[in-house]
Design an enzyme around this catalytic site. Sequence first.
Site, PDB file in Angstrom:
ATOM      1  N   LYS A  46     -18.667 -11.156   9.330  1.00  0.00           N
ATOM      2  CA  LYS A  46     -17.553 -11.946   9.855  1.00  0.00           C
ATOM      3  C   LYS A  46     -16.257 -11.132   9.797  1.00  0.00           C
ATOM      4  O   LYS A  46     -16.181 -10.093   9.146  1.00  0.00           O
ATOM      5  CB  LYS A  46     -17.402 -13.237   9.047  1.00  0.00           C
ATOM      6  CG  LYS A  46     -17.013 -13.011   7.588  1.00  0.00           C
ATOM      7  CD  LYS A  46     -16.878 -14.323   6.836  1.00  0.00           C
ATOM      8  CE  LYS A  46     -16.463 -14.064   5.381  1.00  0.00           C
ATOM      9  NZ  LYS A  46     -16.256 -15.314   4.637  1.00  0.00           N
ATOM     10  N   TYR A 275      15.791   2.147   5.108  1.00  0.00           N
ATOM     11  CA  TYR A 275      16.743   1.038   5.122  1.00  0.00           C
ATOM     12  C   TYR A 275      17.283   0.729   3.733  1.00  0.00           C
ATOM     13  O   TYR A 275      16.526   0.601   2.773  1.00  0.00           O
ATOM     14  CB  TYR A 275      16.084  -0.223   5.687  1.00  0.00           C
ATOM     15  CG  TYR A 275      15.708  -0.120   7.141  1.00  0.00           C
ATOM     16  CD1 TYR A 275      16.668   0.133   8.121  1.00  0.00           C
ATOM     17  CD2 TYR A 275      14.393  -0.290   7.542  1.00  0.00           C
ATOM     18  CE1 TYR A 275      16.315   0.220   9.466  1.00  0.00           C
ATOM     19  CE2 TYR A 275      14.027  -0.211   8.880  1.00  0.00           C
ATOM     20  CZ  TYR A 275      14.998   0.047   9.830  1.00  0.00           C
ATOM     21  OH  TYR A 275      14.648   0.131  11.154  1.00  0.00           O
TER      22      TYR A 275
END
EC number: 5.1.1.1
Length: 389
Positions: A46, A275
Amino acid sequence: MQTTEPMTPPAPLASAQTVIDLGAIDHNVRVLRELAGSADVMAVVKADAYGHGALPVARTALAAGAAALGVATIPEALALREGGITAPVLAWLHPPGTDFAPAIAADVEVAVSSRRQLEQVTAAAAEVGRTATVTVKVDTGLSRNGVGAADYPEVLDVLRRAQADGAIRVRGLMSHLVHGDDPENPFNGLQGQRLADMRVYAREHGVDYEVAHLCNSPAAMTRPDLAFEMVRPGISLYGLSPIPERGDMGLRPAMTLKCPVALVRSVHAGDGVSYGHRWVADRDTTLGLLPIGYADGVYRALSGRIDVLIKGRRRRAVGRICMDQFVVDLGPDADDVAVGDDAILFGPGANGEPTAQDWAELLDTIHYEVVTSPRGRVTRTYLPAGQQD
């Protein structure tokens, strides 16, 4: 995520990639088969085989001796059929409005968790004009998906009638463990007994299941007494220990996440990176830019917390991880690192690189989440069984 076939040229240098070692998948399936004894192995593929690629993993698992495949949804099962997989495939999670007809037409086994689902499957079988193969999923304590004890008798009534009418073939009885990763927890034995009791009750009321299965990866590897006729391992197929405190348990991790170094540059003491300048160089040093970021599955929460293996040495990530890129400190003596060199974010750990478990511990999560995270621009390349990078 894009996928390249085995032995194709690597992706362009601007791209990050997961390298999937199918030899490791083969090895892990064989380990699980041996531990399963007389029980069959259903390989759970899955979520695109936990981020490893459903079709290549499915083919490898079946070649290594898995008897069946398990997925969550019908579209996942149909994708396997469209890819040429003819082995038994079971799908067990169905949102409202699911059309069961394509699954029945493609000979996909359907797990039902309620009387309503069973009636929908029966109606779809009549529509298709084909007998549906059905497993009943029961709740033995997880309180999630599955028929509860109070509703079980009426589900059996519908099951028995549908079977008599030829609408369905009753294949299996399944449930899922609460404490599989805690093998000695007494609740595991209680769930096993509940499943066995529900099987006996069904037989007494005219329904005889061909197989029962309860064990996930940790139970498949530690609780042979709960194996029934089939075990249903997932994470262990991919070489990640289902009980990390017990070590690798003989498994080999299959996934390596890597990218090329995109840029090498020098900075001076006092220069900030990324940043907010959350990291400032405390000495003259060399930085490497890696073209992978949080949009690709590298969690922003790992900013400044992970190492990356480049040229056999661990290099620390510095500054904020950005959407598309982040920076590592190569150190002042980094003349050995060049643009295009591989940067290993995580892998099996055999060469000193970080592992998915390392990331999981930093993030206070599980390695399942880590290996299912690479996405988007990350390409996927396969090493055939027997070949190592």
